[in-house]
Design a protein around this motif. Structure first.
Motif, mmCIF file in Angstrom:
data_model
loop_
_atom_site.group_PDB
_atom_site.id
_atom_site.type_symbol
_atom_site.label_atom_id
_atom_site.label_comp_id
_atom_site.label_asym_id
_atom_site.label_seq_id
_atom_site.Cartn_x
_atom_site.Cartn_y
_atom_site.Cartn_z
ATOM 1 N N PRO A 1 0.593 -1.683 -0.049
ATOM 2 C CA PRO A 1 0.204 -0.047 0.588
ATOM 3 C C PRO A 1 0.797 0.790 -0.021
ATOM 4 C CG PRO A 1 -1.080 -1.425 1.329
ATOM 5 C CD PRO A 1 0.464 -1.814 1.116
ATOM 6 N N VAL A 2 0.188 2.324 -0.984
ATOM 7 C CA VAL A 2 0.982 3.462 -1.267
ATOM 8 C C VAL A 2 0.817 4.509 -1.003
ATOM 9 C CG1 VAL A 2 3.150 4.999 -2.534
ATOM 10 C CG2 VAL A 2 3.568 2.059 -2.422
ATOM 11 N N ARG A 3 0.684 6.127 -0.839
ATOM 12 C CA ARG A 3 0.044 7.032 -0.676
ATOM 13 C C ARG A 3 1.142 7.539 -1.224
ATOM 14 N NH1 ARG A 3 -5.414 5.745 0.829
ATOM 15 N NH2 ARG A 3 -5.475 8.292 0.750
ATOM 16 N N MET A 4 0.399 9.229 -2.184
ATOM 17 C CA MET A 4 0.305 10.278 -2.281
ATOM 18 C C MET A 4 0.383 11.316 -2.150
ATOM 19 S SD MET A 4 1.321 12.099 -6.470
ATOM 20 C CE MET A 4 1.720 10.351 -6.429
ATOM 21 N N LEU A 5 1.383 12.214 -1.263
ATOM 22 C CA LEU A 5 1.229 12.493 -0.201
ATOM 23 C C LEU A 5 1.704 14.878 -0.375
ATOM 24 C CD1 LEU A 5 1.725 10.287 2.128
ATOM 25 C CD2 LEU A 5 1.011 11.697 3.392
ATOM 26 N N ALA A 6 1.147 15.548 -0.110
ATOM 27 C CA ALA A 6 1.329 16.696 -0.472
ATOM 28 C C ALA A 6 0.927 17.734 0.525
ATOM 29 C CB ALA A 6 0.732 17.558 -2.074
ATOM 30 N N ALA A 7 1.829 19.031 0.607
ATOM 31 C CA ALA A 7 1.530 20.565 1.129
ATOM 32 C C ALA A 7 1.886 21.317 0.303
ATOM 33 C CB ALA A 7 2.347 20.563 2.501
ATOM 34 N N ALA A 8 0.920 22.502 -0.390
ATOM 35 C CA ALA A 8 0.971 23.605 -0.873
ATOM 36 C C ALA A 8 0.444 24.662 -0.453
ATOM 37 C CB ALA A 8 0.928 23.283 -2.625
ATOM 38 N N MET A 9 0.781 25.707 -0.405
ATOM 39 C CA MET A 9 0.425 27.705 0.022
ATOM 40 C C MET A 9 0.395 27.720 -1.389
ATOM 41 S SD MET A 9 1.125 27.719 3.537
ATOM 42 C CE MET A 9 0.901 29.409 3.249
ATOM 43 N N ILE A 10 -0.847 28.314 -1.004
ATOM 44 C CA ILE A 10 -1.485 29.283 -2.015
ATOM 45 C C ILE A 10 -2.304 30.325 -1.924
ATOM 46 C CG2 ILE A 10 -3.202 28.016 -2.282
ATOM 47 C CD1 ILE A 10 -3.707 28.254 -5.214
ATOM 48 N N GLY A 11 -1.940 31.930 -1.808
ATOM 49 C CA GLY A 11 -2.531 32.427 -1.171
ATOM 50 C C GLY A 11 -2.390 33.180 0.148
ATOM 51 N N GLY A 12 -1.277 32.603 0.424
ATOM 52 C CA GLY A 12 -1.322 32.439 2.430
ATOM 53 C C GLY A 12 -1.608 31.545 2.979
ATOM 54 N N VAL A 13 -2.525 30.438 2.220
ATOM 55 C CA VAL A 13 -3.146 29.668 2.891
ATOM 56 C C VAL A 13 -2.848 28.240 2.506
ATOM 57 C CG1 VAL A 13 -5.319 27.865 2.595
ATOM 58 C CG2 VAL A 13 -5.535 30.619 2.901
ATOM 59 N N ARG A 14 -2.437 26.883 3.736
ATOM 60 C CA ARG A 14 -1.746 26.091 3.551
ATOM 61 C C ARG A 14 -2.714 25.038 2.941
ATOM 62 N NH1 ARG A 14 0.416 21.680 6.679
ATOM 63 N NH2 ARG A 14 3.155 21.049 5.601
ATOM 64 N N LEU A 15 -2.680 24.169 1.731
ATOM 65 C CA LEU A 15 -3.510 22.579 1.892
ATOM 66 C C LEU A 15 -2.366 21.904 1.712
ATOM 67 C CD1 LEU A 15 -5.499 24.283 -1.634
ATOM 68 C CD2 LEU A 15 -5.872 24.622 1.209
ATOM 69 N N ILE A 16 -3.377 20.302 1.964
ATOM 70 C CA ILE A 16 -2.766 19.059 2.311
ATOM 71 C C ILE A 16 -3.812 18.262 1.735
ATOM 72 C CG2 ILE A 16 -1.667 19.599 4.038
ATOM 73 C CD1 ILE A 16 -3.128 17.506 5.579
ATOM 74 N N ASP A 17 -2.955 17.263 0.998
ATOM 75 C CA ASP A 17 -3.890 16.198 0.306
ATOM 76 C C ASP A 17 -3.480 14.922 0.397
ATOM 77 O OD1 ASP A 17 -6.139 14.956 -1.511
ATOM 78 O OD2 ASP A 17 -6.297 16.677 -2.441
ATOM 79 N N ASN A 18 -3.708 14.140 -0.015
ATOM 80 C CA ASN A 18 -3.058 13.047 0.006
ATOM 81 C C ASN A 18 -3.955 11.420 -0.694
ATOM 82 O OD1 ASN A 18 -4.270 10.275 1.217
ATOM 83 N ND2 ASN A 18 -4.892 12.064 2.388
ATOM 84 N N ILE A 19 -3.760 10.946 -1.838
ATOM 85 C CA ILE A 19 -4.521 9.669 -2.454
ATOM 86 C C ILE A 19 -3.451 8.668 -2.685
ATOM 87 C CG2 ILE A 19 -5.251 11.902 -3.975
ATOM 88 C CD1 ILE A 19 -3.601 10.833 -5.811
ATOM 89 N N ALA A 20 -3.916 7.110 -2.630
ATOM 90 C CA ALA A 20 -3.813 5.878 -2.920
ATOM 91 C C ALA A 20 -3.418 5.939 -4.369
ATOM 92 C CB ALA A 20 -5.154 4.998 -2.375
ATOM 93 N N VAL A 21 -2.135 5.097 -3.610
ATOM 94 C CA VAL A 21 -1.831 4.696 -5.483
ATOM 95 C C VAL A 21 -1.166 3.250 -5.319
ATOM 96 C CG1 VAL A 21 1.022 5.430 -7.279
ATOM 97 C CG2 VAL A 21 -0.099 7.376 -5.666
#
Length: 279
Positions: A259-279
């Motif tokens: 089992p593997v996940r792709m995880l991310a965090a990024a900034m846009i307009g001063g707001v920090r967003l995170i996300d992840n999905i199964a790969v």
């Protein structure tokens, strides 16, 4: 409307009565500013448990930046109205001094799994999470607790906390709820400007394309580099990380093996967003 409780002694008295009747108790820990993602957790709890507690507490110990803590949305009245039709029994919304009274000196730390990704970019964050979650489990005496998979690393930290401390609560991780354009629902989305909101779904879209490329056999390092560039080109200000990790231990991986996940965090307009999905 659900009953709003602000102190532990009253909450424990209520829960003791439920348990004397043999009722299973579910808890959904939140920081408020509720959205459909939170409500999906409440529905899951309602389906499993005779009694449901939703906690609303903006936990200062898990914020790295004081400004971020100050601007975090606080919408208790609106939150209670959203919960009313869902059969929530109690909203536990304690003041800070009820959770961290004078002289409070204990920190719960889950090492290893909390170190990379969010742990590296937000030092001390998971100590704050683990400490407040351990407290909320003790305060509510819940049999089951419900967390969203959007905060995948947090979910793994909580699972390890419960296993290591032999806590008598079953953790259920629920699917990420998304907007129609793919953006993962988050209380922070309300802070996005109109332009930033229009660009924000590009993070999930880039991750989806990267996952498809990896499943198709493309080299992981090249795919991750391209995904980072795609997110920046879409209008994000910064990509803190976008990585492929083992799903449970969050070890860096370069191929699909288990089992593997792709995880991310990024900034846009001063707001920090995170996300992840199964790969």
């Amino acid at each position: 409307m659900p009953q709003i409780v602000r102190n532990v002694s009253q909450l424990r008295e209520i829960v003791a009565g439920w348990k004397a009747d043999g009722d299973a108790v579910g808890v959904v820990p939140t920081m408020g500013a509720l959205h459909d993602g939170h409500l999906s957790l409440v529905r899951a709890a309602r389906g499993d448990c005779a009694r449901v507690i939703v906690t609303i507490f903006v936990n200062p110990k898990q914020f790295n930046a004081p400004a971020d803590l100050l601007k975090y949305p606080r919408t208790e009245e609106a939150d209670a109205a959203l919960l009313a039709p869902l059969g929530v029994d109690v909203v536990f919304a304690p003041p800070i001094e009820e959770v961290y009274p004078s002289g409070f000196a204990t920190t719960v730390s889950v090492s290893g799994i909390s170190d990379p990704l969010e742990g590296a970019h937000r030092p001390g964050h998971f100590d704050g999470v683990a400490t407040v979650v351990a407290k909320l489990f003790g305060m509510t005496a819940a049999d089951r607790a419900y967390f969203g998979q959007k905060d995948w690393q947090q979910l793994q930290v909580v699972q390890r906390l419960v296993a290591d401390l032999n806590l008598a609560v079953k953790i259920t991780g629920c699917e990420t709820i998304r907007e129609a354009d793919g953006l993962a629902m988050s209380s922070r989305n309300a802070q996005l400007s109109t332009d930033a909101r229009a660009c924000a779904p590009a993070l999930h879209a880039a991750m989806q394309r990267a996952a498809a490329a990896i499943r198709g056999g493309a080299p992981v390092p090249l795919v991750m580099k391209a995904a980072r560039a795609e997110v920046l080109d879409a209008g994000f200000d910064e990509v803190e990380y976008i990585e492929l990790r083992s799903a449970l231990m969050l070890e860096r991986v370069s191929q699909l093996d288990g089992p593997v996940r792709m995880l991310a965090a990024a900034m846009i307009g001063g707001v920090r967003l995170i996300d992840n999905i199964a790969v």
